[in-house]
Design an enzyme around this catalytic site. Structure first.
Site, PDB file in Angstrom:
ATOM      1  N   LYS A  85      45.282   0.009  14.164  1.00  0.00           N
ATOM      2  CA  LYS A  85      44.269   1.000  14.569  1.00  0.00           C
ATOM      3  C   LYS A  85      43.277   0.450  15.598  1.00  0.00           C
ATOM      4  O   LYS A  85      42.731   1.196  16.398  1.00  0.00           O
ATOM      5  CB  LYS A  85      43.534   1.541  13.345  1.00  0.00           C
ATOM      6  CG  LYS A  85      44.413   2.464  12.527  1.00  0.00           C
ATOM      7  CD  LYS A  85      43.624   3.301  11.562  1.00  0.00           C
ATOM      8  CE  LYS A  85      44.512   4.340  10.906  1.00  0.00           C
ATOM      9  NZ  LYS A  85      45.440   3.749   9.912  1.00  0.00           N
ATOM     10  N   GLU A 107      36.368  10.389  12.138  1.00  0.00           N
ATOM     11  CA  GLU A 107      36.687  10.881  10.806  1.00  0.00           C
ATOM     12  C   GLU A 107      37.468   9.778  10.115  1.00  0.00           C
ATOM     13  O   GLU A 107      38.115   8.977  10.788  1.00  0.00           O
ATOM     14  CB  GLU A 107      37.533  12.154  10.888  1.00  0.00           C
ATOM     15  CG  GLU A 107      39.053  11.945  11.084  1.00  0.00           C
ATOM     16  CD  GLU A 107      39.444  11.262  12.401  1.00  0.00           C
ATOM     17  OE1 GLU A 107      38.639  11.285  13.352  1.00  0.00           O
ATOM     18  OE2 GLU A 107      40.551  10.689  12.452  1.00  0.00           O
ATOM     19  N   SER A 376      52.819  -2.214  10.349  1.00  0.00           N
ATOM     20  CA  SER A 376      51.590  -1.634  10.917  1.00  0.00           C
ATOM     21  C   SER A 376      50.317  -2.281  10.393  1.00  0.00           C
ATOM     22  O   SER A 376      49.300  -2.299  11.083  1.00  0.00           O
ATOM     23  CB  SER A 376      51.563  -0.126  10.658  1.00  0.00           C
ATOM     24  OG  SER A 376      51.722   0.149   9.275  1.00  0.00           O
TER      25      SER A 376
END
Ligand SMILES: *Cc1c(COP(=O)(O)O)cnc(C)c1O
Length: 394
Positions: A85, A107, A376
């Site tokens: 991310k 968010e 990930s």
């Protein structure tokens, strides 16, 4: 292809009041996306702050375990903050800075994207507000505290079901009222144009590095790519570079949860019952009931627990460029344990869904073939939950 569309998917389905800021963002992104100075600065933060390039690791013991194709892991788990991310958060915060915005909002559901945003806000000295459902805040206290440590304000959202989709709606409302000085950092390859394109471009560093690194490892031989799909950012970042390579078979792994019944999984593309619709500003596949109402989805993994999927994946699905498949909770937990024991790597439960697909793929592979799985994120955040599932006291 018309603007902001992936085939018939994508677009900008937002309240009138948000249009000007999307137009401004699109213009800024068009201006900077190929700007050598912007790209050099992004590169610098990728390398000196986040820890890129990440390793492409040959998992020799896991390869022996299955006895088929050679398995490589793309180690996004080794990045600062523990997942992919940060690739997107860094790209968007640099763009916000160029646009003269000094505040960012986000968010968050499980808190991972909130932490990545709070991290880059701290780094660039920006004010940061993270909208989070009150129910999620209770479930993810540790990440709430992390965000506070990083200087962010976490805003509890108590509308609707007090979860991610309500937090997203609240963030959009807040943005519309603070357009002049605020940039909204969306955390996956979802939302209205230009977000799916922009997030994909920032995450595509994953696939570009795989292309470079696999040359050294296998002379360029690559037969299979596997990545997990929540909103779809690590997967689109993995696949995009290889979208025209028909010899590379690509698998997007969705969460099949505790079964095929409506509401028991988070499958949007691999679920025969799902249909396209509009969610959070884009037209894409989404989990909905017969009346077209978005349903609450379920997965053991908070990061895959999203009722929609990025619009480019909807197109890849229909065009057969990527095959979307489901892996259930149990299969994911088995794969989590297998990687811990075979390789000494604790994977995120999200990433464990991608790893679990090896169980189905490997029996049909040959020893001279090559598979890359995108890991990930790391699983430190998940060990408590896994302990509970395994009935261990900690
Ligand atoms: C958030 C997250 C995901 C899911 O998000 P995508 O946008 O689908 O990549 C997957 N893995 C990890 C570790 C995450 O934190």
């Amino acid at each position: 292809m018309s603007k902001g569309r992936f085939g018939k998917y994508g677009g900008q389905y937002v309240p009138e009041i948000v249009m000007p800021v999307l137009t401004e963002l699109e213009a800024a992104y068009e201006k900077y996306k190929n700007d050598p100075e912007f790209l050099a600065e992004l590169r610098k933060y990728y390398v000196e702050y986040a820890g890129r390039p990440t390793l492409l690791y040959y998992a020799e013991k896991l390869t022996k375990h299955y006895g088929g194709a050679k398995i490589f892991l793309k180690r996004e788990d080794l990045l600062h903050t523990g997942a992919h991310k940060i690739n997107n958060a860094l790209g968007q915060v640099l763009l916000a800075k160029r646009m003269g915005k000094n505040r960012v909002i986000a968010e968050t559901g499980a808190g991972q994207h909130g932490v990545a945003t709070a991290t880059v806000a701290a780094l660039f000295g920006m004010e940061c507000k993270v909208f989070m459902g009150a129910v999620d805040m209770e479930r993810q206290k540790l990440n709430v505290f992390r965000m506070k440590l990083l200087g962010a304000e976490v805003v509890p959202v108590t509308t609707g079901t007090s979860t991610l989709k309500d937090a997203t709606s609240e963030a959009i409302r807040y943005w519309a009222a603070h357009i002049e000085d605020t940039h909204y950092i969306i955390g996956s390859a979802v939302g209205p144009h230009p977000y799916p394109t922009m997030v994909r471009d920032f995450q595509s560093v994953i696939g570009r590095e795989i292309r470079e690194q696999i040359k050294e490892e296998t002379g360029g031989r690559l037969d299979y790519l596997i990545a997990c799909v929540g909103g779809g950012s690590n997967a689109i970042g993995t696949f995009y570079e290889f979208r025209n390579d028909q010899s590379v078979k690509k698998f997007g792994v969705e969460a099949a949860g505790r079964g095929p019944a409506v509401g028991d999984n988070a499958q949007t593309l691999s679920n025969p019952a799902s249909r396209p619709g509009v969610l959070h500003g884009a037209y894409s596949y989404l989990a909905q009931d017969e009346d077209g109402q978005v349903i609450e989805v379920y997965s053991i993994s908070a990061g895959l627990d999203y009722p929609g999927v990025g619009p480019e994946h909807a197109m890849f699905h229909e065009e057969g460029i990527v095959k979307y498949v489901g892996i259930n909770d149990k299969e994911a937990i088995d794969a989590f344990q297998l990687l811990c024991r075979e390789e000494g790597i604790i994977p995120a439960v999200e990433s464990s869904h991608a790893l679990a697909y090896l169980e189905k793929l490997m029996p049909n592979t040959k020893k001279d073939e090559v598979v890359v799985v995108t890991l990930s994120g790391r699983g430190d955040k998940d060990v408590q939950q896994v302990a509970k599932v395994l009935g261990e006291e900690i």
